[in-house]
Design a protein around this motif. Structure first.
Motif, PDB file in Angstrom:
ATOM      1  N   TYR A  19       0.832  -1.196   0.000  1.00  0.00           N
ATOM      2  CA  TYR A  19       0.000   0.000   0.000  1.00  0.00           C
ATOM      3  C   TYR A  19       0.868   1.248   0.000  1.00  0.00           C
ATOM      4  O   TYR A  19       1.884   1.312   0.701  1.00  0.00           O
ATOM      5  N   GLU A  96      -5.194  -4.611   6.403  1.00  0.00           N
ATOM      6  CA  GLU A  96      -5.788  -4.281   5.106  1.00  0.00           C
ATOM      7  C   GLU A  96      -7.016  -3.390   5.279  1.00  0.00           C
ATOM      8  O   GLU A  96      -7.245  -2.486   4.484  1.00  0.00           O
ATOM      9  N   TRP A  99      -5.918   0.239   6.152  1.00  0.00           N
ATOM     10  CA  TRP A  99      -5.303   0.995   5.062  1.00  0.00           C
ATOM     11  C   TRP A  99      -6.042   0.837   3.741  1.00  0.00           C
ATOM     12  O   TRP A  99      -5.519   1.187   2.687  1.00  0.00           O
ATOM     13  N   CYS A 102      -6.044   3.566   1.094  1.00  0.00           N
ATOM     14  CA  CYS A 102      -4.772   3.910   0.459  1.00  0.00           C
ATOM     15  C   CYS A 102      -4.639   3.130  -0.848  1.00  0.00           C
ATOM     16  O   CYS A 102      -5.096   1.989  -0.946  1.00  0.00           O
ATOM     17  N   SER A 104      -3.291   0.720  -3.584  1.00  0.00           N
ATOM     18  CA  SER A 104      -2.421  -0.455  -3.547  1.00  0.00           C
ATOM     19  C   SER A 104      -1.285  -0.247  -4.536  1.00  0.00           C
ATOM     20  O   SER A 104      -1.416   0.489  -5.507  1.00  0.00           O
TER      21      SER A 104
END
Length: 128
Positions: A19, A96, A99, A102, A104
């Motif tokens: 990320y 996961e 975030w 955000c 990938s």
């Protein structure tokens, strides 16, 4: 990022994801997440990542946490932070989800192909 992801894949890490957290954090640009089925494999993945980054990129972590327990090891390389987690801890902490907003980061085919091959059931042949 590529070197660390490939090193993790070479040691059969599961669910390797990256990320871009640069917009959310000032302490690093990217997170690399991966998991392992047991404590020994967590340590093997960590050792391989450290060895490969030292040899291929002349990089050493500025901080290393969690090694004693072997359940969740964090390697801080300033620009990237690598999280190697025992699969139970990975499920429990679910980074996961934290975030998910955000972007990938695409990982090399060599990493994604290893994961796809490991996910394929045994005894099933490729139809191509």
């Amino acid at each position: 990022m590529r070197i660390a992801a490939e090193a993790a894949a070479d040691k059969l890490a599961d669910d390797i994801l990256a990320y871009d957290v640069s917009e959310q954090l000032v302490i690093t640009d990217a997170f690399l997440l991966c998991s392992a089925t047991n404590d020994r494999q967590v340590r093997a993945i960590v050792d391989e990542i450290e060895d490969r980054l030292r040899i291929e990129a002349d990089a050493k972590p500025v901080r290393r946490e969690g090694e004693r327990e072997g359940r969740w090891v964090l390697l801080d390389y300033v620009d990237i932070v690598v999280h190697v987690q025992h699969e139970e801890d990975r499920t429990f902490y679910a980074l996961e989800r934290l975030w998910k907003d955000c972007p990938s980061i695409s990982l090399p085919d060599s990493v994604t192909q290893v994961a796809a091959q490991r996910a394929r059931p045994t005894g099933v042949e490729d139809a191509s």
